[in-house]
Design an enzyme around this catalytic site. Sequence first.
Site, short mmCIF file in Angstrom:
data_model
loop_
_atom_site.label_atom_id
_atom_site.label_comp_id
_atom_site.label_asym_id
_atom_site.label_seq_id
_atom_site.Cartn_x
_atom_site.Cartn_y
_atom_site.Cartn_z
N ASP A 99 0.85 -1.19 0.00
CA ASP A 99 0.00 0.00 0.00
C ASP A 99 0.89 1.25 0.00
O ASP A 99 1.89 1.30 0.72
CB ASP A 99 -0.90 -0.02 1.25
CG ASP A 99 -2.04 0.96 1.16
OD1 ASP A 99 -3.20 0.52 1.18
OD2 ASP A 99 -1.78 2.17 1.10
N ASN A 146 -12.94 -3.31 2.80
CA ASN A 146 -13.99 -2.30 2.84
C ASN A 146 -14.92 -2.41 1.63
O ASN A 146 -14.45 -2.57 0.50
CB ASN A 146 -13.36 -0.90 2.86
CG ASN A 146 -12.47 -0.68 4.07
OD1 ASN A 146 -12.76 -1.18 5.15
ND2 ASN A 146 -11.37 0.05 3.89
N GLN A 183 -14.39 2.45 1.75
CA GLN A 183 -13.80 2.05 0.46
C GLN A 183 -13.54 3.29 -0.39
O GLN A 183 -14.43 4.12 -0.58
CB GLN A 183 -14.73 1.08 -0.29
CG GLN A 183 -14.10 0.51 -1.56
CD GLN A 183 -14.97 -0.53 -2.27
OE1 GLN A 183 -16.15 -0.70 -1.93
NE2 GLN A 183 -14.41 -1.20 -3.25
N HIS A 200 -10.40 -5.40 -2.98
CA HIS A 200 -9.06 -5.66 -2.45
C HIS A 200 -9.15 -6.01 -0.98
O HIS A 200 -10.08 -5.60 -0.29
CB HIS A 200 -8.11 -4.46 -2.66
CG HIS A 200 -8.67 -3.17 -2.14
ND1 HIS A 200 -9.59 -2.42 -2.84
CD2 HIS A 200 -8.43 -2.50 -0.99
CE1 HIS A 200 -9.90 -1.35 -2.15
NE2 HIS A 200 -9.23 -1.37 -1.01
N HIS A 211 -6.91 -5.67 2.48
CA HIS A 211 -5.73 -5.15 3.17
C HIS A 211 -5.20 -6.25 4.10
O HIS A 211 -5.99 -6.86 4.83
CB HIS A 211 -6.10 -3.96 4.06
CG HIS A 211 -6.66 -2.78 3.36
ND1 HIS A 211 -5.92 -1.65 3.11
CD2 HIS A 211 -7.90 -2.53 2.85
CE1 HIS A 211 -6.68 -0.75 2.50
NE2 HIS A 211 -7.89 -1.26 2.32
#
Length: 138
Positions: free
Chosen positions: A32, A88, A95, A101, A103
């Site tokens: 990230d 999210n 989100q 995706h 995390h």
Amino acid sequence: MKDDNCIFCKIANGEIPSATVYEDEDFRVILDLGPASKGHCLILPKHHFADICALDDEIGAKALPLAAKIGVAMKRSLGCTGFNMVQNNGTSAGQTVFHFHIHVIPRYDGGPDMVSWTPGHMESEELAAVAEQIKKEL
Ligand code: 5GP
Ligand code: ZN
């Protein structure tokens, strides 16, 4: 299936470079850009799914074992002692990129409390009523 306006489609398919920690035919796992802790990864499917509700079952079934594999590698390589998985769905849920995706966030002993909430309270009748409300739509 790709969405030409989606940055994660471009990253997942290698059109935009990223710090990649893992890649196979279905997924790319990247760091990230704004990590919550050292090693914060994002698991990106190569196909475009806006969120978990749009996700293909086969890709969904592969995503959790992959998250576990990444978490184990983080513990071995970075010395974290745990990790959070955060996923999210929807703006109200935080989100910001509408390409599914997960995390995977390493947690270090003595580190900040990053994924937390203040527990509320609900009487058992209300819990039962809410459970019925959700059940009706399943
Ligand atoms: P969300 O809020 O949608 O669950 O998470 C989006 C995440 O993507 C954020 O943590 C944000 O830092 C990360 N992010 C957004 N754009 C980029 C990018 O271009 N590259 C990388 N590596 N991460 C990004
Ligand atoms: Zn996409």
